[in-house]
Motif scaffolding. Structure first.
Motif, PDB file in Angstrom:
ATOM      1  N   ARG A   1       0.826  -1.220   0.000  1.00 29.64           N
ATOM      2  CA  ARG A   1       0.000   0.000   0.000  1.00 29.64           C
ATOM      3  C   ARG A   1       0.854   1.261   0.000  1.00 29.64           C
ATOM      4  O   ARG A   1       0.489   2.262  -0.599  1.00 29.64           O
TER       5      ARG A   1
ATOM      6  N   ARG B   1      -1.850   4.402  -5.368  1.00 29.07           N
ATOM      7  CA  ARG B   1      -2.945   4.692  -6.291  1.00 29.07           C
ATOM      8  C   ARG B   1      -3.341   3.490  -7.140  1.00 29.07           C
ATOM      9  O   ARG B   1      -4.035   3.625  -8.132  1.00 29.07           O
ATOM     10  N   VAL B   2      -2.912   2.312  -6.736  1.00 31.31           N
ATOM     11  CA  VAL B   2      -3.188   1.100  -7.506  1.00 31.31           C
ATOM     12  C   VAL B   2      -4.151   0.207  -6.740  1.00 31.31           C
ATOM     13  O   VAL B   2      -4.016   0.024  -5.535  1.00 31.31           O
ATOM     14  N   ASP B   3      -5.133  -0.312  -7.464  1.00 35.87           N
ATOM     15  CA  ASP B   3      -6.033  -1.293  -6.869  1.00 35.87           C
ATOM     16  C   ASP B   3      -5.292  -2.635  -6.885  1.00 35.87           C
ATOM     17  O   ASP B   3      -5.163  -3.274  -7.915  1.00 35.87           O
ATOM     18  N   ILE B   4      -4.791  -3.037  -5.739  1.00 35.42           N
ATOM     19  CA  ILE B   4      -3.929  -4.220  -5.641  1.00 35.42           C
ATOM     20  C   ILE B   4      -4.754  -5.488  -5.812  1.00 35.42           C
ATOM     21  O   ILE B   4      -5.817  -5.648  -5.209  1.00 35.42           O
ATOM     22  N   ASP B   5      -4.252  -6.374  -6.647  1.00 33.73           N
ATOM     23  CA  ASP B   5      -4.888  -7.668  -6.867  1.00 33.73           C
ATOM     24  C   ASP B   5      -4.395  -8.624  -5.778  1.00 33.73           C
ATOM     25  O   ASP B   5      -3.347  -9.255  -5.913  1.00 33.73           O
ATOM     26  N   TRP B   6      -5.153  -8.735  -4.708  1.00 36.40           N
ATOM     27  CA  TRP B   6      -4.710  -9.523  -3.560  1.00 36.40           C
ATOM     28  C   TRP B   6      -4.649 -11.015  -3.869  1.00 36.40           C
ATOM     29  O   TRP B   6      -3.852 -11.736  -3.291  1.00 36.40           O
TER      30      TRP B   6
ATOM     31  N   TYR C   1       2.463   1.409  -3.660  1.00 35.17           N
ATOM     32  CA  TYR C   1       1.480   1.499  -4.746  1.00 35.17           C
ATOM     33  C   TYR C   1       0.187   2.141  -4.236  1.00 35.17           C
ATOM     34  O   TYR C   1      -0.875   1.529  -4.244  1.00 35.17           O
TER      35      TYR C   1
END
Length: 111
Positions: free
Chosen positions: A10, A15-20, A13
């Protein structure tokens, strides 16, 4: 700790929607268990090759490049199954795409 991974991702990154799920799947390869975790039966291998054929049919056109990893040096694939899997997949590709070039990179001296 998992919480450290979450915090670091977090922070780096924001501003990135993290692919968990991707993070989880990547983490599954970093463990202390011995490989292979699952040894497939010959029938399971045939079923997986059949699924690969269905995927190739779904694509609808001849792929430009297909890369196959043998995963034999790290014991991810049981050594006694490597040739069975490889010959099955390559046989499928040769039937589906006549005239394809097959390059066995693992046979080169520099590898």
């Amino acid at each position: 700790k998992v919480s450290n991974i979450v915090t670091n991702l977090r922070r780096h990154y924001p501003r990135v929607d993290i692919d968990w799920k991707m993070v989880h799947d990547a983490g599954c390869t970093f463990d202390d268990s011995e490989l292979p975790h699952h040894i497939s039966t010959s029938q399971e291998i045939r079923n997986l090759i059949s699924s690969t054929e269905k995927l190739l049919d779904y694509l609808g056109k001849k792929p430009t490049v297909i890369t196959i990893s043998r995963s034999s040096e790290d014991d991810y694939c049981p050594p006694y199954q490597v040739e069975e899997i490889q010959s099955g997949v390559l046989g499928l590709l040769q039937i589906k795409y006549s005239g394809i070039k097959i390059h066995h990179g693992y046979l080169e001296e520099n590898n």
